[in-house]
Write a protein that holds these residues in place. Structure first.
Motif, PDB file in Angstrom:
ATOM      1  N   SER A 176       0.804  -1.222   0.000  1.00 50.72           N
ATOM      2  CA  SER A 176       0.000   0.000   0.000  1.00 50.72           C
ATOM      3  C   SER A 176       0.840   1.277   0.000  1.00 50.72           C
ATOM      4  N   ARG A 177       2.153   1.142  -0.052  1.00 54.66           N
ATOM      5  CA  ARG A 177       3.032   2.315  -0.052  1.00 54.66           C
ATOM      6  C   ARG A 177       4.025   2.197  -1.201  1.00 54.66           C
ATOM      7  N   SER A 178       4.083   3.234  -2.032  1.00 55.48           N
ATOM      8  CA  SER A 178       4.921   3.197  -3.226  1.00 55.48           C
ATOM      9  C   SER A 178       6.031   4.233  -3.155  1.00 55.48           C
ATOM     10  N   ARG A 179       7.153   3.889  -3.770  1.00 54.74           N
ATOM     11  CA  ARG A 179       8.308   4.766  -3.876  1.00 54.74           C
ATOM     12  C   ARG A 179       8.632   4.917  -5.360  1.00 54.74           C
ATOM     13  N   TYR A 180       8.561   6.138  -5.867  1.00 58.67           N
ATOM     14  CA  TYR A 180       8.799   6.397  -7.282  1.00 58.67           C
ATOM     15  C   TYR A 180       9.915   7.425  -7.450  1.00 58.67           C
ATOM     16  N   TYR A 181      10.664   7.279  -8.546  1.00 59.67           N
ATOM     17  CA  TYR A 181      11.733   8.215  -8.866  1.00 59.67           C
ATOM     18  C   TYR A 181      11.687   8.568 -10.348  1.00 59.67           C
ATOM     19  N   ILE A 182      12.121   9.776 -10.658  1.00 63.57           N
ATOM     20  CA  ILE A 182      12.386  10.153 -12.043  1.00 63.57           C
ATOM     21  C   ILE A 182      13.714  10.900 -12.098  1.00 63.57           C
ATOM     22  N   GLN A 183      14.439  10.698 -13.167  1.00 64.52           N
ATOM     23  CA  GLN A 183      15.650  11.459 -13.415  1.00 64.52           C
ATOM     24  C   GLN A 183      15.280  12.923 -13.616  1.00 64.52           C
ATOM     25  N   CYS A 184      16.026  13.808 -12.958  1.00 70.64           N
ATOM     26  CA  CYS A 184      15.762  15.239 -13.109  1.00 70.64           C
ATOM     27  C   CYS A 184      17.084  15.966 -13.317  1.00 70.64           C
ATOM     28  N   ASN A 185      17.012  17.227 -13.635  1.00 61.86           N
ATOM     29  CA  ASN A 185      18.218  18.018 -13.818  1.00 61.86           C
ATOM     30  C   ASN A 185      18.939  18.212 -12.485  1.00 61.86           C
ATOM     31  N   ALA A 186      20.251  18.295 -12.543  1.00 62.27           N
ATOM     32  CA  ALA A 186      21.041  18.423 -11.317  1.00 62.27           C
ATOM     33  C   ALA A 186      20.660  19.667 -10.514  1.00 62.27           C
ATOM     34  N   GLY A 187      20.245  20.744 -11.191  1.00 64.60           N
ATOM     35  CA  GLY A 187      19.937  21.987 -10.493  1.00 64.60           C
ATOM     36  C   GLY A 187      18.482  22.166 -10.114  1.00 64.60           C
ATOM     37  N   ASP A 188      17.646  21.154 -10.351  1.00 60.07           N
ATOM     38  CA  ASP A 188      16.219  21.280 -10.049  1.00 60.07           C
ATOM     39  C   ASP A 188      15.976  21.451  -8.545  1.00 60.07           C
ATOM     40  N   SER A 189      14.895  22.141  -8.213  1.00 58.00           N
ATOM     41  CA  SER A 189      14.475  22.275  -6.814  1.00 58.00           C
ATOM     42  C   SER A 189      13.163  21.517  -6.614  1.00 58.00           C
ATOM     43  N   ILE A 190      12.929  21.082  -5.402  1.00 59.16           N
ATOM     44  CA  ILE A 190      11.693  20.356  -5.090  1.00 59.16           C
ATOM     45  C   ILE A 190      10.478  21.240  -5.349  1.00 59.16           C
ATOM     46  N   GLU A 191      10.620  22.531  -5.062  1.00 63.12           N
ATOM     47  CA  GLU A 191       9.501  23.458  -5.219  1.00 63.12           C
ATOM     48  C   GLU A 191       9.044  23.554  -6.675  1.00 63.12           C
ATOM     49  N   ALA A 192       9.940  23.229  -7.598  1.00 64.29           N
ATOM     50  CA  ALA A 192       9.593  23.325  -9.018  1.00 64.29           C
ATOM     51  C   ALA A 192       8.747  22.158  -9.487  1.00 64.29           C
ATOM     52  N   TRP A 193       8.575  21.158  -8.626  1.00 68.41           N
ATOM     53  CA  TRP A 193       7.838  19.957  -9.008  1.00 68.41           C
ATOM     54  C   TRP A 193       6.621  19.767  -8.107  1.00 68.41           C
ATOM     55  N   SER A 194       5.444  19.988  -8.635  1.00 71.10           N
ATOM     56  CA  SER A 194       4.227  19.642  -7.892  1.00 71.10           C
ATOM     57  C   SER A 194       4.007  18.144  -8.013  1.00 71.10           C
ATOM     58  N   ASP A 195       3.140  17.602  -7.168  1.00 69.18           N
ATOM     59  CA  ASP A 195       2.812  16.174  -7.268  1.00 69.18           C
ATOM     60  C   ASP A 195       2.236  15.847  -8.641  1.00 69.18           C
ATOM     61  N   ASP A 196       1.343  16.711  -9.124  1.00 67.09           N
ATOM     62  CA  ASP A 196       0.720  16.437 -10.429  1.00 67.09           C
ATOM     63  C   ASP A 196       1.757  16.403 -11.539  1.00 67.09           C
ATOM     64  N   GLN A 197       2.719  17.322 -11.496  1.00 68.13           N
ATOM     65  CA  GLN A 197       3.776  17.330 -12.508  1.00 68.13           C
ATOM     66  C   GLN A 197       4.609  16.055 -12.427  1.00 68.13           C
ATOM     67  N   PHE A 198       4.890  15.623 -11.207  1.00 69.23           N
ATOM     68  CA  PHE A 198       5.673  14.390 -11.043  1.00 69.23           C
ATOM     69  C   PHE A 198       4.942  13.199 -11.652  1.00 69.23           C
ATOM     70  N   TRP A 199       3.661  13.019 -11.290  1.00 68.09           N
ATOM     71  CA  TRP A 199       2.910  11.864 -11.782  1.00 68.09           C
ATOM     72  C   TRP A 199       2.806  11.888 -13.307  1.00 68.09           C
ATOM     73  N   ASP A 200       2.601  13.060 -13.872  1.00 70.72           N
ATOM     74  CA  ASP A 200       2.500  13.167 -15.330  1.00 70.72           C
ATOM     75  C   ASP A 200       3.811  12.754 -16.001  1.00 70.72           C
ATOM     76  N   GLU A 201       4.918  13.222 -15.448  1.00 75.94           N
ATOM     77  CA  GLU A 201       6.214  12.904 -16.050  1.00 75.94           C
ATOM     78  C   GLU A 201       6.561  11.425 -15.869  1.00 75.94           C
ATOM     79  N   LEU A 202       6.257  10.876 -14.702  1.00 79.53           N
ATOM     80  CA  LEU A 202       6.502   9.456 -14.480  1.00 79.53           C
ATOM     81  C   LEU A 202       5.783   8.608 -15.522  1.00 79.53           C
TER      82      LEU A 202
END
Length: 390
Positions: A217-243
């Motif tokens: 019931s608990r998932s761990r997901y990752y995506i490759q991102c740019n080295a300079g990216d910040s967490i604030e630049a990624w909303s949950d919706d953006q993450f799920w879409d990119e995944l």
């Protein structure tokens, strides 16, 4: 204050070493700079090699792991819309891995240490290993505002990449090797069922992705991102879409989305320090080596260090024999470099490197294609993934 072994760091490697020593009747004190609450909240890897599972069993913390952990006999590698299955069990004569979060391993070891009455100190300040190249090694620190000297026979530096143990070694006595990768991993934890019963390693033109889990019931997901990216630049919706963009259609449809309760960006590096022994001071785990998480080797490599060091310390104290202790650095480094090579290879083959020339990209594409088509190559991948023998 005196002890036989002073362990710096209460992560999984320090706790595991401390428990094995305690159960063998060897006195050990653990010093940790963070609070116990912080140690228990650290979110880390979750794939355990068979050797790590056996060490945890030996330390008396196997019951919950076997009750709640997920045994995996294989995993998937996707290439754009293709899906390829790596059957670990059949390729390695029945070997498997266990999916059980490092956070849970730490909880189990902390509880076991408390049950057995072994001594741990948290919120320890100014930890400084000293005179480890003499007959009088000791550690100075501050506990509860009081300056303390801990006399010991050996010091185990299990305090991570930024800890005091490796910093205490003169620069002239140590050699380091490092590779910094030009990207990071954006990872989230969410209380949603995993997309698959097995891990999915996705190689895609948009970048790498990994679908993992901590439980049903608990998932761990990752995506490759740019080295300079910040967490604030990624909303949950953006993450799920990119995944989902990086997964084959059928797997993308199986992804259940939901709010994340932990989100982080991890830089990727390969790092090795040589040697791993300096007189009475031994480096263990991340204090000596770092691997990118692609091959699931970080915690497992620390566990193999613990295995080698415990064997040496047990023989020293209980058998008055120092052959294994003297061989610690050589044995640990030999296995570490194999894991570093495998983690580098997996990372290089599955990720997109922003500055690669077209020739290099074609070589990596061909490497992945060959690995997925060749029985011999898949066997080599599986043997390394389940863990090389100690």
């Amino acid at each position: 204050m005196s002890t036989q072994v002073c362990i710096i760091g209460a992560g999984p490697s320090g706790l595991l070493l401390g428990q094995l020593l305690h159960d063998a009747g060897i006195d050990a004190i653990i010093l940790e700079r963070a609070t116990l609450e912080h140690v228990l909240e650290r979110v880390r890897a979750g794939v355990l090699e068979q050797g790590t599972v056996e060490l945890l069993e030996r330390a008396g913390v196997g019951e919950r792991m076997h009750a709640e952990g997920l045994v995996h006999e294989g995993f998937a590698i996707t290439r754009e819309d293709e899906v390829h299955h790596i059957d670990l069990s059949s390729l390695t004569e029945g070997k498997t891995v266990m999916v059980y979060g490092q956070t849970e391993v730490t909880h189990d070891l902390v509880e076991r240490r408390a049950q057995t009455g072994a001594l741990s100190h948290y919120q320890v300040e100014a930890v400084d290993p000293q005179d480890f190249d003499t007959d009088h090694p000791h550690v100075t620190c501050r506990i509860g505002g009081e300056n303390i000297r801990i006399n010991c026979r050996f010091i185990a530096g299990c305090d991570g990449f930024h800890g005091a143990s490796r910093r205490a070694v003169p620069e002239s006595a140590i050699r380091t090797f490092e590779k910094i990768y030009p990207f990071g991993w954006l990872g989230i934890l969410a209380d949603v069922p995993p997309a698959s019963d097995e891990l999915i390693y996705a190689s895609h033109s948009r970048g790498f992705a990994l679908c993992s889990m901590r439980s049903h019931s608990r998932s761990r997901y990752y995506i490759q991102c740019n080295a300079g990216d910040s967490i604030e630049a990624w909303s949950d919706d953006q993450f799920w879409d990119e995944l989902r963009r990086r997964l084959p259609a059928e797997m993308a449809e199986a992804v259940t989305t939901g709010p994340s309760f932990e989100k982080s960006i991890a830089p990727l590096r390969s790092f090795v320090a040589e040697p791993m022994r300096f007189g009475s001071l031994f480096l263990v785990g991340d204090a000596a080596h770092i691997v990118p998480p692609t091959g699931a080797k970080g915690l497992n490599l620390a566990a193999s260090d613990v295995h080698y060091l415990f064997e040496g310390l047990r023989a020293h104290f209980l058998e008055r024999e120092d052959t294994l202790l003297d061989a610690y650095s050589q044995r640990a480094l030999a296995r570490a470099w194999r894991a570093v090579r495998f983690s580098w290879w997996m990372t290089t083959m599955l990720h997109r490197f922003p500055d690669n020339a077209p020739f290099e990209n074609r070589i990596l594409e061909t490497e992945l294609a060959y690995t997925l088509e060749s029985q011999a190559a898949k066997t080599a991948l599986a043997e390394n993934y389940v863990g090389l023998p100690y």
